[in-house]
Design an enzyme around this catalytic site. Structure first.
Site, short mmCIF file in Angstrom:
data_model
loop_
_atom_site.label_atom_id
_atom_site.label_comp_id
_atom_site.label_asym_id
_atom_site.label_seq_id
_atom_site.Cartn_x
_atom_site.Cartn_y
_atom_site.Cartn_z
N ASP A 70 0.83 -1.20 0.00
CA ASP A 70 0.00 0.00 0.00
C ASP A 70 0.87 1.26 0.00
O ASP A 70 1.87 1.33 0.72
CB ASP A 70 -0.86 -0.04 1.28
N GLU A 103 1.54 -0.52 -4.95
CA GLU A 103 0.57 0.52 -5.26
C GLU A 103 1.32 1.84 -5.23
O GLU A 103 1.54 2.41 -4.17
CB GLU A 103 -0.58 0.54 -4.24
C1 GLC Z 1 -4.27 3.02 -0.59
C2 GLC Z 1 -5.50 2.15 -0.47
C3 GLC Z 1 -6.63 3.00 -0.04
C4 GLC Z 1 -6.29 3.61 1.30
C5 GLC Z 1 -4.97 4.36 1.25
C6 GLC Z 1 -4.45 4.66 2.62
O1 GLC Z 1 -4.41 3.98 -1.57
O2 GLC Z 1 -5.74 1.50 -1.68
O3 GLC Z 1 -7.83 2.29 0.04
O4 GLC Z 1 -7.30 4.49 1.69
O5 GLC Z 1 -3.98 3.59 0.64
O6 GLC Z 1 -3.98 3.49 3.23
#
Ligand code: GLC
Length: 538
Positions: free
Chosen positions: A203, A265
């Site tokens: 994440d 991500e």
């Molecule tokens: C990422 C996740 C999202 C979350 C954010 C903070 O973007 O996909 O859902 O709110 O991180 O952890």
């Protein structure tokens, strides 16, 4: 499934645990629910499932606020349920990827509780980013950084110091300069690797390291892949230091038997910058949000595909492809607007509504195009039913912190997180016993239920199942893209299969050859209607 480097061409299905299947009937999905529906994933033909967080959490950001990285939240089950789920998945040949949230903890995490109880300048505070404020009495935040969810990225604690949170107040950012923080996450990796997971989705992978001194930055937070956003390197994103972290994690993963993977991500542009996350000694994959955000025109889609492939080429990585996830408007609804219309803030009941039929038609065409591309593809639960966004969710039930932190200006992401329908005739469409559902489901979702579509020729579920079967048979997850010039169409060959998507307003002629699969009916004269993709053996 090839055993070695399985992730290179894998189709990975995202399970959002709250909303997939609810075994205990409390209206919130759980691990036993997931286990009970694994056969659906087998029938669909995916290679792996990735589960969004199920760890103990106060759920201020739906579990992306982790209070304990080594356990299961009682709402979702127990560690024994997790072990049973992994065993059941393995029995079926499915791999399991879990979510890792290293940028921030929950404010309920023992470290943050210690930091709150400790003094300014203490070691406990050093695990986060605590600073004195500006102004005469420190009454102003230390800098102008904004939270991704809206409002300032700083919150003041009773003794007057401020702490940094790039997301919600309940998600304090960790200080990754500290060896102790690094060590803790290495232990967390080992904890889940020891339990048999095949990989991690990381994440906010571009956020861990902040530029030293936290220099001021007042621009609002927009994903840097937003259409029109030029590439900048704000002090909180995409700092070079993040790569050391992934190198050390790679070494840990490689010390385990099997082929364990990491997918990042990272909202990073341009593609060359993103490629740095997938150098041979770092992650295996990074999500391709550039592709997800590409407008529905032939030129934009081709450009997104070409630049994605070219971006990873120099580092020898594979591309990934994704159209929907738990943070964006589902593609069956997003594509129901004309290209250029932004759904980035979500859709509310008084907003313009998508054209549902057009959205589904284009979503099916987009999916068939995506599944023909070499690399790894991500599916988000429910998209295999053609499920749209819940676009008329009452504001009173919204839970996404974006809605609150933006002072009700940005609707947020609840609309794509509604529990999915399994059985047309059952309460809560079979989401769980007792008919409860933590977000209300639309009244007209029976037609999208799994049992309304299973085995029905032409249904979206049948199209996905057949596409995944053909993708495997024809090796489409490998291969290369060889373009044919086309007007208002994307037209290429991957191995034995020619892929054509018609983005025009009129039917397009199809070359001779056997149509293996099409995302919609062909015209009576054999032409390809607008917003339709065909796979041909030609
Ligand atoms: C990422 C996740 C999202 C979350 C954010 C903070 O973007 O996909 O859902 O709110 O991180 O952890």
């Amino acid at each position: 499934m090839s055993q070695l480097l399985w992730w290179r061409d894998a189709v990975i299905y995202q399970v959002y645990p709250r909303s997939f299947a609810d075994a205990d009937g409390d209206g919130m999905g759980d691990l036993r629910g997931i286990a009970s529906r694994l056969d659906h994933l087998v029938e669909l033909g995916v290679d792996a499932l990735w589960m969004s967080p199920f760890y103990p959490s106060p759920q201020h950001d739906a579990g992306y606020d982790v209070a304990d990285y080594r356990d299961v939240d009682p709402r979702f089950g127990t560690l024994a349920d997790f072990d049973a789920l992994v065993a059941a998945a393995k029995e079926r040949g499915l791999r399991v990827v879990v979510d890792l949230v290293p940028n921030h903890t929950s404010s309920d995490h023992v470290w943050f509780q210690e930091a709150l109880a400790a003094d300014s300048g203490s070691h406990a505070r050093d695990r986060y980013h605590f600073r004195k404020g500006l102004g005469v009495d420190g009454e102003l935040p230390p800098n102008g950084w904004q939270s991704v969810f809206g409002g300032p990225a700083w919150t003041r604690v009773p003794d007057g110091e401020w702490y940094l949170h790039l997301f919600d107040t309940s998600q304090p950012d960790l200080n990754w300069d500290l060896a102790e923080v690094r060590d803790m996450f290495e232990d967390v990796l080992r904890f889940w690797l020891d339990r048999g997971v095949d990989g991690f989705r990381v994440d906010v992978a571009h956020g861990l390291i902040k530029e030293s001194g936290l220099p001021d930055w007042t621009a609002a937070q927009v994903p840097i892949t937003s259409p029109g956003a030029e590439h900048r390197n704000p002090p909180m994103w995409d700092q070079d230091g993040v790569h050391d972290v992934y190198r050390s994690w790679r070494r840990i993963l490689d010390s385990y038997p099997g082929d364990r993977m990491m997918v990042g991500e990272a909202w990073v542009a341009p593609a060359e910058r993103l490629a740095r996350y997938v150098r041979p000694d770092e992650m295996n994959q990074a999500f391709n949000f550039n592709y997800l955000m590409a407008p529905w025109t032939a030129a934009d889609q081709r450009e997104a595909i070409e630049s994605s492939l070219a971006g990873v080429e120099p580092v020898g990585a594979i591309c990934t492809w994704v159209l929907s996830n738990h943070d964006v408007v589902r593609h069956a609804s997003r594509l129901g607007f004309e290209p250029g219309y932004s759904t980035q803030g979500g859709i509310g009941e008084d907003d313009p509504q998508p054209d549902e039929a057009l959205g589904l038609r284009r979503a099916r065409a987009a999916t068939l195009l995506m599944l023909s591309l070499p690399g790894s593809a991500y599916l988000y639960q429910g998209e295999e039913f053609g499920l749209p966004e819940h676009t008329t969710l009452p504001d009173t039930v919204r839970q996404d912190p974006t809605w609150f932190r933006s002072r009700h200006e940005v609707r947020g992401r609840d609309g794509c997180r509604v529990p999915i329908p399994w059985e047309a005739g059952a309460p809560a469409y079979g989401f769980g016993p007792g008919g409860k559902s933590w977000l209300p489901q639309p009244v007209d979702w029976a037609r999208f239920a799994a049992d309304s579509e299973r085995g029905v020729p032409g249904s979206t579920l049948s199209m996905y199942t057949e596409a995944l079967r053909l993708r495997r048979t024809h090796g489409l997850g490998g291969g290369t893209v060889a373009w044919n010039e086309a007007t208002d169409a994307v037209d290429f060959r991957n191995g034995p299969v020619r892929v054509i998507t018609n983005f025009g307003k009129v039917p397009a002629p199809l070359p001779p050859g056997e149509v293996l699969l099409a995302s919609g009916d062909l015209a009576a004269d054999g032409t390809l209607p607008p917003d339709t993709t065909a796979w041909l053996r030609a």
